[in-house]
Scaffold this active site. Structure first.
Site, mmCIF file in Angstrom:
data_model
loop_
_atom_site.group_PDB
_atom_site.id
_atom_site.type_symbol
_atom_site.label_atom_id
_atom_site.label_comp_id
_atom_site.label_asym_id
_atom_site.label_seq_id
_atom_site.Cartn_x
_atom_site.Cartn_y
_atom_site.Cartn_z
ATOM 1 N N LYS A 190 0.838 -1.198 0.000
ATOM 2 C CA LYS A 190 0.000 0.000 0.000
ATOM 3 C C LYS A 190 0.874 1.250 0.000
ATOM 4 C CE LYS A 190 -1.839 2.619 3.054
ATOM 5 N NZ LYS A 190 -1.711 3.905 2.328
ATOM 6 N N GLU A 263 10.197 0.604 10.399
ATOM 7 C CA GLU A 263 11.230 1.609 10.156
ATOM 8 C C GLU A 263 10.555 2.948 10.380
ATOM 9 O OE1 GLU A 263 13.294 4.262 8.951
ATOM 10 O OE2 GLU A 263 13.252 3.589 6.879
ATOM 11 N N CYS A 297 13.584 10.253 7.078
ATOM 12 C CA CYS A 297 13.564 9.649 8.420
ATOM 13 C C CYS A 297 14.915 9.791 9.096
ATOM 14 C CB CYS A 297 13.131 8.195 8.341
ATOM 15 S SG CYS A 297 14.107 7.222 7.194
ATOM 16 N N GLU A 391 10.549 15.170 16.273
ATOM 17 C CA GLU A 391 10.823 15.140 14.846
ATOM 18 C C GLU A 391 9.975 16.212 14.159
ATOM 19 O OE1 GLU A 391 9.453 11.575 12.803
ATOM 20 O OE2 GLU A 391 11.320 11.556 11.674
HETATM 21 P P1 NAI Z 1 1.859 7.828 8.562
HETATM 22 O O1 NAI Z 1 2.702 6.985 9.431
HETATM 23 O O2 NAI Z 1 0.457 8.086 8.957
HETATM 24 O O3 NAI Z 1 1.815 7.196 7.093
HETATM 25 C C1 NAI Z 1 2.675 6.178 6.618
HETATM 26 C C2 NAI Z 1 1.860 5.093 5.940
HETATM 27 O O4 NAI Z 1 1.057 4.412 6.897
HETATM 28 C C3 NAI Z 1 0.890 5.596 4.878
HETATM 29 O O5 NAI Z 1 0.871 4.687 3.813
HETATM 30 C C4 NAI Z 1 -0.446 5.584 5.606
HETATM 31 O O6 NAI Z 1 -1.534 5.448 4.750
HETATM 32 C C5 NAI Z 1 -0.301 4.373 6.475
HETATM 33 N N1 NAI Z 1 -1.144 4.343 7.667
HETATM 34 C C6 NAI Z 1 -1.652 5.393 8.375
HETATM 35 N N2 NAI Z 1 -2.356 4.952 9.421
HETATM 36 C C7 NAI Z 1 -2.313 3.599 9.392
HETATM 37 C C8 NAI Z 1 -2.846 2.561 10.232
HETATM 38 N N3 NAI Z 1 -3.561 2.835 11.317
HETATM 39 N N4 NAI Z 1 -2.588 1.274 9.911
HETATM 40 C C9 NAI Z 1 -1.839 0.980 8.832
HETATM 41 N N5 NAI Z 1 -1.324 1.908 8.008
HETATM 42 C C10 NAI Z 1 -1.551 3.211 8.285
HETATM 43 O O7 NAI Z 1 2.621 9.193 8.332
HETATM 44 P P2 NAI Z 1 1.981 10.622 7.944
HETATM 45 O O8 NAI Z 1 0.732 10.853 8.726
HETATM 46 O O9 NAI Z 1 1.889 10.715 6.474
HETATM 47 O O10 NAI Z 1 3.111 11.579 8.476
HETATM 48 C C11 NAI Z 1 3.105 11.992 9.821
HETATM 49 C C12 NAI Z 1 4.504 12.037 10.382
HETATM 50 O O11 NAI Z 1 5.106 10.754 10.311
HETATM 51 C C13 NAI Z 1 5.472 12.926 9.655
HETATM 52 O O12 NAI Z 1 5.341 14.256 10.019
HETATM 53 C C14 NAI Z 1 6.776 12.325 10.062
HETATM 54 O O13 NAI Z 1 7.143 12.812 11.321
HETATM 55 C C15 NAI Z 1 6.491 10.859 10.166
HETATM 56 N N6 NAI Z 1 6.901 10.110 8.967
HETATM 57 C C16 NAI Z 1 8.047 9.375 9.003
HETATM 58 C C17 NAI Z 1 8.476 8.704 7.890
HETATM 59 C C18 NAI Z 1 9.728 7.906 7.887
HETATM 60 O O14 NAI Z 1 10.309 7.687 6.847
HETATM 61 N N7 NAI Z 1 10.186 7.414 9.022
HETATM 62 C C19 NAI Z 1 7.750 8.771 6.631
HETATM 63 C C20 NAI Z 1 6.516 9.508 6.702
HETATM 64 C C21 NAI Z 1 6.145 10.156 7.833
#
Ligand code: NAI
Ligand code: MG
Length: 591
Positions: A190, A263, A297, A391
């Protein structure tokens, strides 16, 4: 100022990349994207608008896949898995090579689409994201080929659910899909709701590369689609994204038998000692925190600068920041593109505005209207300030000073995260002394953001667990071939020799090789299933836990030789075996 006129104010011209190739691809797909299941695109819906963050324009409509659509994708992956595994390493290698070659052929389409969808500079998508993604497929084609000889004792896990973020859409897809396929798994992936476009091109490429139907499935959607995938009957979940969602997924999968790798985020230190090559360290820092608008990240988002050179370093850094060009991501001459989505922009603004400690410096460079944020430096912060700990996930660098190497290590490790760390010094002895003390999955010395498919990447603490890439990464997509041997039969307890009588009732903990009374002096009664008192167990408090952690850190176990550890483990096993009946009796009495 409007993005169209921003270049009029600058002393350099524009070099826009032609975007028509990507727009044509979208038009060919009717302006709608949706699930790719069992080797074909299923009918798509316009549930959510996918936008170019630099302009706000709608690129396509996206299907929010329902639970049923996720189930269908998982079933397709399940049905395809045995044959994909049986096909063998050489056959899988051929498909992975074909994927890599076709991605190379479509590299420009992929790069343009990535920059349109995510807002990252075309220079980065063209020179970093896409080539590295391709490299992951080539590298793992090799691993597939080698699996029968080099990993003959391991087999696929089965069906892997993979959930990826928006900051490196195609690269994260490659990190997830390439090793999974190499080891004989099938996948349901996804992509993030902000950036699903290159995953759709990849689906197209799968059909051209001869990936058997069902081996790669892609479901589009948001968090609810992701949650449905976590709940589905998959054998593994691999997730990259925020720590809070990672935590939810860990709770949801606990006890389910599903493998899990996470991760997550980071607040990685970037340490500059007073003897460092300052100009190189400044240039490295530009890459550490302003690459991909800081939405990385492992971004070097926490500058730890030696007090003696702090002013000079900050001044040179500000001069460099002022030269960064912010603008249309499709322009080949810009350094900083758009923030992925207005929601992320608001988060960055809110975090920076809430900060009252420190001095904020925004780069003196024209910033287009819309979803853009200037490179920012906040100096004079203390290690415990919110912005030093949380972060930001944007182009914002925070800075603090240190005086001694020991203090640098202490500040660096004063974080709930542990993803990456960078250190700059011309003194190799200092580098070798400091690097192992940094709590981080990866440490870069006199360089930053070095990645390769052959090098495992991942974190510790709240940055997650599991490694992606290299030999380590393959562990997370395979399991031992032989089923584990059946546990040895233990003679059942007959009831003789009343257990309660020989139990030591003194409540003691075992910390640092010694019996210790619990700090709070509390204990609890332990009863058997029939209500009989078996003894008392101590209740440890925070202080006991701290003592235990300190004892663990001080014990030097990690520095002992493997031979010594083997001797001790054998010794433990011998003693446990000698007391088999005592353990069996106590377990029986308790349960
Ligand atoms: P997120 O963690 O919500 O999104 C990442 C993925 O998880 C997306 O594909 C999303 O659709 C999915 N997702 C969301 N809720 C889920 C659930 N309950 N169960 C399964 N999958 C789910 O990240 P978001 O909201 O886009 O960004 C928020 C913060 O997260 C950012 O400001 C940043 O701090 C952090 N982040 C860190 C990343 C990294 O590479 N470590 C990448 C993206 C965001
Ligand atoms: Mg987008």
């Amino acid at each position: 100022m409007p993005i169209e006129t921003i270049f009029d104010t600058m002393e350099y011209g524009t070099a826009p990349e032609d975007r028509s190739v990507a727009l044509q691809w979208i038009a060919n797909h009717g302006g709608l994207i949706g699930p790719y299941v069992n080797g074909a695109f299923a009918p798509a819906r316009d549930d959510l608008a996918i936008r170019n963050p630099a302009t706000g324009e709608k690129l396509a409509g996206m299907t929010l896949c329902t639970k049923d659509e996720v189930t269908e994708a998982v079933q397709s992956a399940r049905a395809a898995q045995p044959d994909w595994q049986k096909a063998g390493g050489a056959a899988r290698a051929r498909v992975l090579y074909a994927l890599a070659r076709l991605m190379q052929k479509h590299a420009r389409l992929l790069a343009v689409m990535e920059s349109l969808d995510n807002g990252k500079p075309i220079r980065e998508s063209r020179d970093i994201d896409i080539p590295l993604a391709i490299r992951h497929f080539y590298h793992h084609a090799g691993h597939a080929q080698l699996m029968p000889s080099a990993l003959s004792d391991r087999v696929a896990l089965g069906v892997c659910g993979q959930i990826i973020p928006w900051n490196f859409p195609l690269l994260m897809l490659a990190w997830k899909i390439a090793p999974a396929l190499a080891m004989g798994n099938t996948v349901v992936l996804k992509p993030a709701e902000y950036t699903p476009m290159t995953a759709m091109i990849f689906a197209d490429i799968c059909s051209q590369a001869g990936v058997p139907p069902g081996v790669v499935n892609i479901v589009t959607g948001d968090g609810s689609t992701g949650a449905a995938l976590v709940d589905a009957t998959v054998d593994k979940i691999a997730f990259t994204g925020s720590t809070s969602v990672g935590r939810q997924i860990q709770e949801a999968t606990a006890g389910s038998g599903k493998s899990l790798t996470l991760e997550l985020g980071g607040k990685s230190p970037y340490i500059v000692f007073d003897d460092a090559d300052i100009d190189s360290a400044v240039e490295g820092l530009v890459d550490a925190i302003w690459f991909n608008q800081g939405q990385v990240c492992c971004a070097g988002s926490r500058l730890l600068i030696h007090e003696a050179i702090a002013d000079d370093f900050h001044n040179r850094l500000k001069a460099r920041m002022d030269k960064l060009r912010i603008g249309d991501p499709l322009d080949k001459s810009i350094d900083v593109g758009a923030i992925v989505d207005p929601i992320q922009l608001q988060q960055i603004q809110a975090l920076v505005q809430a900060n009252t400690a420190g001095q904020t410096y925004h780069a003196q460079t024209p910033v287009p209207e819309g979803c853009f944020y200037p490179p920012t430096l906040i100096t004079g912060l203390h290690p415990a300030d919110t912005l030093m700990q949380e972060e930001i996930f944007g182009p914002v660098l925070v800075s603090t000073t240190f005086r001694t190497p020991a203090e640098a290590v202490e500040i660096a490790n004063n974080s709930k995260y542990g993803l990456a760390a960078t250190l700059w010094t011309e003194n190799i002895n200092l580098a070798l002394e400091i690097a192992p003390k940094l709590v981080a999955g990866v440490v870069w010395v006199n360089a930053t953001n070095l990645f390769d498919a052959a090098a495992g990447f991942g974190g510790t603490r709240e940055s997650g667990f599991g490694r992606e890439g290299g030999w380590e990464g393959l562990q997370a997509y395979s399991k031992p071939r032989q089923p584990l041997p059946e546990p040895a039969q233990v003679t059942p307890f007959t009831g003789q020799g009343a257990a309660a009588d020989d139990i030591d009732r003194t409540a003691k903990l075992f910390i640092g090789g010694k019996q210790a009374r619990p700090d709070g002096g509390y204990s609890q009664a332990i009863f058997g299933p029939k209500g009989q008192l078996l003894g008392h167990a101590p209740i440890a408090n925070r202080k006991d836990i701290r003592n235990a952690v300190q004892a663990q850190l001080a014990c030097g176990w990690g520095k002992t030789t493997g031979h010594l550890r083997a001797q001790i483990l054998y010794y433990l096993a011998e003693n446990l075996a000698a007391q088999t009946n005592r353990f069996a009796e106590r377990l029986d009495a308790m349960t």
